[in-house]
Design an enzyme around this catalytic site. Structure first.
Site, PDB file in Angstrom:
ATOM      1  N   ASN A 110     -22.959  46.221  18.122  1.00 44.72           N
ATOM      2  CA  ASN A 110     -22.967  44.877  17.543  1.00 44.72           C
ATOM      3  C   ASN A 110     -22.634  43.788  18.560  1.00 44.72           C
ATOM      4  O   ASN A 110     -22.910  42.612  18.315  1.00 44.72           O
ATOM      5  CB  ASN A 110     -22.086  44.819  16.297  1.00 44.72           C
ATOM      6  CG  ASN A 110     -22.742  45.542  15.115  1.00 44.72           C
ATOM      7  OD1 ASN A 110     -23.939  45.842  15.169  1.00 44.72           O
ATOM      8  ND2 ASN A 110     -21.976  45.834  14.095  1.00 44.72           N
ATOM      9  N   ARG A 154     -27.852  39.869   1.100  1.00 43.05           N
ATOM     10  CA  ARG A 154     -27.383  39.529   2.449  1.00 43.05           C
ATOM     11  C   ARG A 154     -27.841  38.114   2.797  1.00 43.05           C
ATOM     12  O   ARG A 154     -28.775  37.920   3.569  1.00 43.05           O
ATOM     13  CB  ARG A 154     -27.885  40.561   3.469  1.00 43.05           C
ATOM     14  CG  ARG A 154     -27.332  41.943   3.198  1.00 43.05           C
ATOM     15  CD  ARG A 154     -27.599  42.929   4.299  1.00 43.05           C
ATOM     16  NE  ARG A 154     -26.816  42.669   5.497  1.00 43.05           N
ATOM     17  CZ  ARG A 154     -26.798  43.455   6.562  1.00 43.05           C
ATOM     18  NH1 ARG A 154     -27.518  44.563   6.563  1.00 43.05           N
ATOM     19  NH2 ARG A 154     -26.079  43.153   7.611  1.00 43.05           N
ATOM     20  N   ASP A 206     -17.816  49.041   8.213  1.00 43.74           N
ATOM     21  CA  ASP A 206     -18.750  49.966   8.866  1.00 43.74           C
ATOM     22  C   ASP A 206     -18.149  51.357   9.080  1.00 43.74           C
ATOM     23  O   ASP A 206     -18.820  52.251   9.607  1.00 43.74           O
ATOM     24  CB  ASP A 206     -19.244  49.383  10.206  1.00 43.74           C
ATOM     25  CG  ASP A 206     -20.048  48.116   9.999  1.00 43.74           C
ATOM     26  OD1 ASP A 206     -20.512  47.889   8.870  1.00 43.74           O
ATOM     27  OD2 ASP A 206     -20.205  47.340  10.970  1.00 43.74           O
ATOM     28  N   ARG A 242     -30.349  54.432  15.191  1.00 44.31           N
ATOM     29  CA  ARG A 242     -30.317  52.994  15.476  1.00 44.31           C
ATOM     30  C   ARG A 242     -28.962  52.563  16.014  1.00 44.31           C
ATOM     31  O   ARG A 242     -28.842  51.502  16.610  1.00 44.31           O
ATOM     32  CB  ARG A 242     -30.625  52.199  14.214  1.00 44.31           C
ATOM     33  CG  ARG A 242     -32.092  52.196  13.907  1.00 44.31           C
ATOM     34  CD  ARG A 242     -32.348  51.705  12.505  1.00 44.31           C
ATOM     35  NE  ARG A 242     -33.781  51.614  12.296  1.00 44.31           N
ATOM     36  CZ  ARG A 242     -34.363  51.425  11.128  1.00 44.31           C
ATOM     37  NH1 ARG A 242     -33.632  51.302  10.054  1.00 44.31           N
ATOM     38  NH2 ARG A 242     -35.671  51.363  11.046  1.00 44.31           N
ATOM     39  N   CYS A 251     -29.939  46.602   6.253  1.00 42.02           N
ATOM     40  CA  CYS A 251     -29.591  47.735   5.403  1.00 42.02           C
ATOM     41  C   CYS A 251     -29.291  47.171   4.026  1.00 42.02           C
ATOM     42  O   CYS A 251     -28.684  46.112   3.905  1.00 42.02           O
ATOM     43  CB  CYS A 251     -28.353  48.446   5.925  1.00 42.02           C
ATOM     44  SG  CYS A 251     -28.661  49.357   7.424  1.00 42.02           S
TER      45      CYS A 251
HETATM   46  C1  EPZ Z   1     -22.429  42.312  10.704  1.00 39.50           C
HETATM   47  O1  EPZ Z   1     -23.365  42.008   9.683  1.00 39.50           O
HETATM   48  C2  EPZ Z   1     -22.793  43.674  11.215  1.00 39.50           C
HETATM   49  N1  EPZ Z   1     -24.161  43.648  11.730  1.00 39.50           N
HETATM   50  C3  EPZ Z   1     -22.656  44.709  10.113  1.00 39.50           C
HETATM   51  O2  EPZ Z   1     -22.817  45.940  10.755  1.00 39.50           O
HETATM   52  C4  EPZ Z   1     -21.274  44.654   9.476  1.00 39.50           C
HETATM   53  O3  EPZ Z   1     -21.236  45.468   8.324  1.00 39.50           O
HETATM   54  C5  EPZ Z   1     -20.904  43.226   9.092  1.00 39.50           C
HETATM   55  O4  EPZ Z   1     -21.099  42.326  10.206  1.00 39.50           O
HETATM   56  C6  EPZ Z   1     -19.461  43.082   8.621  1.00 39.50           C
HETATM   57  O5  EPZ Z   1     -18.584  43.514   9.632  1.00 39.50           O
HETATM   58  C7  EPZ Z   1     -24.404  43.198  12.949  1.00 39.50           C
HETATM   59  O6  EPZ Z   1     -23.523  42.830  13.709  1.00 39.50           O
HETATM   60  C8  EPZ Z   1     -25.826  43.208  13.385  1.00 39.50           C
HETATM   61  P1  EPZ Z   1     -21.414  39.182   7.775  1.00 39.50           P
HETATM   62  P2  EPZ Z   1     -23.499  40.516   9.185  1.00 39.50           P
HETATM   63  O7  EPZ Z   1     -22.214  37.948   7.993  1.00 39.50           O
HETATM   64  O8  EPZ Z   1     -23.242  39.599  10.316  1.00 39.50           O
HETATM   65  C9  EPZ Z   1     -21.524  37.312   3.356  1.00 39.50           C
HETATM   66  C10 EPZ Z   1     -23.415  48.225  10.899  1.00 39.50           C
HETATM   67  O9  EPZ Z   1     -23.372  49.263  10.191  1.00 39.50           O
HETATM   68  N2  EPZ Z   1     -22.345  36.243   3.972  1.00 39.50           N
HETATM   69  O10 EPZ Z   1     -20.084  39.299   8.415  1.00 39.50           O
HETATM   70  O11 EPZ Z   1     -24.797  40.409   8.493  1.00 39.50           O
HETATM   71  C11 EPZ Z   1     -22.243  38.645   3.291  1.00 39.50           C
HETATM   72  O12 EPZ Z   1     -23.064  38.735   2.167  1.00 39.50           O
HETATM   73  C12 EPZ Z   1     -23.606  46.930  10.216  1.00 39.50           C
HETATM   74  O13 EPZ Z   1     -23.353  48.204  12.127  1.00 39.50           O
HETATM   75  C13 EPZ Z   1     -22.662  35.132   3.221  1.00 39.50           C
HETATM   76  O14 EPZ Z   1     -22.305  35.012   2.059  1.00 39.50           O
HETATM   77  O15 EPZ Z   1     -22.293  40.448   8.159  1.00 39.50           O
HETATM   78  C14 EPZ Z   1     -21.080  39.616   3.309  1.00 39.50           C
HETATM   79  O16 EPZ Z   1     -20.582  39.749   2.011  1.00 39.50           O
HETATM   80  C15 EPZ Z   1     -24.409  46.847   9.038  1.00 39.50           C
HETATM   81  N3  EPZ Z   1     -23.417  34.150   3.837  1.00 39.50           N
HETATM   82  C16 EPZ Z   1     -20.046  38.938   4.181  1.00 39.50           C
HETATM   83  O17 EPZ Z   1     -20.400  37.544   4.196  1.00 39.50           O
HETATM   84  C17 EPZ Z   1     -23.832  34.246   5.128  1.00 39.50           C
HETATM   85  O18 EPZ Z   1     -24.505  33.334   5.600  1.00 39.50           O
HETATM   86  C18 EPZ Z   1     -19.951  39.423   5.607  1.00 39.50           C
HETATM   87  O19 EPZ Z   1     -21.238  39.383   6.224  1.00 39.50           O
HETATM   88  C19 EPZ Z   1     -23.494  35.392   5.868  1.00 39.50           C
HETATM   89  C20 EPZ Z   1     -22.745  36.383   5.266  1.00 39.50           C
END
Ligand code: EPZ
Length: 435
Positions: free
Chosen positions: A23, A122, A307, A399, A117
């Site tokens: 990440n 999301r 994760d 991946r 995923c």
């Molecule tokens: C990152 O996803 C990681 N992916 C994910 O890793 C990980 O699960 C996640 O962070 C949380 O740690 C990458 O780095 C590519 P978030 P991301 O924005 O950035 C909500 C893995 O297995 N949200 O922190 O997409 C969202 O719905 C994976 O390696 C909003 O509401 O996660 C969630 O409930 C999969 N609006 C929470 O925030 C937004 O604009 C956290 O999401 C963005 C997010």
């Protein structure tokens, strides 16, 4: 597509080296587009996500040359927007970082909506809110995102994130690096890869402070110069091997880690009676006694990582007593539970909570990897189950985990990857969205 076949029940012994953080890599590669020179990225994990992102930069006109398997020189001086990237950007969640890097570099961006995923909705509203605050006009339609800065360059802004989001924090940091003026982002995520991205950008001449706290301040600079940077080790890969040893028993030294990043995982495993000894850049995980049940709630860093939720669940399946797992980040991250149940796990899911009743042993069965970490949980479960477990759809696992089969075999696991020609459905899966 490969399947993994695991004959379970063998304790793990030996040493395993952790690769660079996925990440961090998927943020730093798009951020390299801002660099006006050659940037060398070291300790890159050899996984399909990083390969795809580097290919996207190449399609945009970058020169990408591998120095060795985990070190790459990226020269983005002649990149430009291109619609040739769309089929790849659709297949990578982290392609949303291209919005920030394109806007920062060209004052405009054109890419596809990211995949991902499927563990609930999301949204990317916080990314969009950030880009708009920095002066971009954004339109979304037919699966494409187009953005344009008013005078060809973003400007600094004050941005409060309504939700702690790793992706939005990273995207806004990337976009604001070359913006005109000062940006303050409040209520940001604090994950280690956010600090790593800030360190990467600062090493190339950016002025970013506060990464790792809940406020990040960025003073926009005119240009970034080339340089070289080595990625941090992968917290989640390390945590996955820790859970594998906890599940199978044995003793493994896990090297090339930052033990501080693993504290949230170590603390839970200790509660389960697993012994963890920390060195400067390694941890030794040893499990001699039966596992005890515990409760886990996933939260943004420094909380227990979402994760690692499926993998710790696979371990808790064998713990004595009842454990409760609460998912605090995603709406729906328990799809893999049905697969564990095929192996005899006793788990009841209600909304964002799973109640895990420890069983004496899991029994090997044919299961599938529903996503990257769900797949890792199937590997952990298969390693300690009685009999043979076959895991399908391992493309998801590959991946995010460099050479997982080779690393586990070196620890004494009986796991093999069996290659079979792709069916048409499997070919489609290869192009599906990723994590
Ligand atoms: C990152 O996803 C990681 N992916 C994910 O890793 C990980 O699960 C996640 O962070 C949380 O740690 C990458 O780095 C590519 P978030 P991301 O924005 O950035 C909500 C893995 O297995 N949200 O922190 O997409 C969202 O719905 C994976 O390696 C909003 O509401 O996660 C969630 O409930 C999969 N609006 C929470 O925030 C937004 O604009 C956290 O999401 C963005 C997010």
């Amino acid at each position: 597509m490969d399947k993994y076949v695991i004959k379970g029940g063998k304790p793990l012994y030996g040493e395993v080296e952790i690769s660079g953080a996925k990440n961090a890599a998927v943020a730093i590669i798009p951020a390299a587009m801002l660099v006006d020179g050659v940037c060398r990225i070291e300790n890159l994990p050899e996984i399909s996500d990083t390969e795809k992102l580097l290919r996207i930069l190449e399609l945009m006109g970058a020169r990408v040359s591998y120095v060795n398997a985990t070190t790459v020189d990226v020269d983005c001086r002649s990149v430009g927007l291109s619609n040739k990237i769309y089929s790849l950007t659709r297949s990578i969640r982290a392609s949303y970082y291209l919005i920030g890097s394109m806007l920062g570099r060209f004052g405009k961006a054109s890419t596809t909506m990211p995949g991902g995923c499927n563990f609930g909705v999301r949204p990317i509203d916080q990314h969009i809110k950030g880009m708009r605050a920095l002066g971009a006009t954004i339109s979304i339609g037919r699966g494409l995102i187009k953005a344009e800065a008013e005078d060809g360059r973003l400007h600094g802004a004050y941005i409060y994130l309504d939700k702690v989001s790793v992706g939005a924090t990273i995207n806004i940091m990337i976009a604001a690096t070359l913006a005109n003026g000062r940006t303050v982002i409040e209520n940001v995520a604090r994950e280690p890869h956010i600090v790593d991205l800030a360190n990467f950008l600062n090493s190339m001449g950016a002025d970013i402070r506060g990464a790792g706290t809940d406020t990040i301040k960025i003073r926009g600079v005119e240009r970034l110069h080339g340089g070289s940077y080595s990625l941090i080790p992968d917290q989640i890969e390390a945590g996955t091997y820790m859970t594998a040893v906890a599940a199978t028993g044995g003793e493994v030294k896990i090297t090339n880690v930052i033990p501080r990043h693993l504290e949230c995982i170590s603390a839970k495993l200790r509660e389960m009676s697993v012994s963890i000894t920390e060195g400067d850049d390694y941890v030794v995980v040893k499990r001699e006694r039966p596992l005890l049940c515990t409760n886990v709630k996933t939260q943004p860093y420094p909380g227990f990582p979402t994760d690692m939720q499926p993998q710790i669940c696979a371990v808790l399946c064998h713990a004595t007593g009842t454990s409760i797992i609460t998912e605090g980040v995603w709406d729906n991250r328990f799809k893999y539970v049905n697969e564990l149940k095929k192996m005899g796990a006793e788990i009841t899911v209600s909304g964002k909570t799973a109640i895990v009743e420890g069983v004496k042993t899991l029994i090997g069965a044919p299961v599938a990897a529903c996503d990257l970490r769900a797949g890792a949980a199937m590997v952990v479960a298969g390693l300690c189950a009685e009999g043979v477990t076959t895991i399908e759809d391992v493309i998801y696992i590959e991946r995010g985990y460099q050479n997982i089969v080779g690393k586990l075999r070196a620890l004494g696991a009986d796991i093999v990857a069996v290659s079979e020609p792709d069916t048409p459905e499997e070919q489609d899966k290869r192009m599906e969205s990723v994590c």
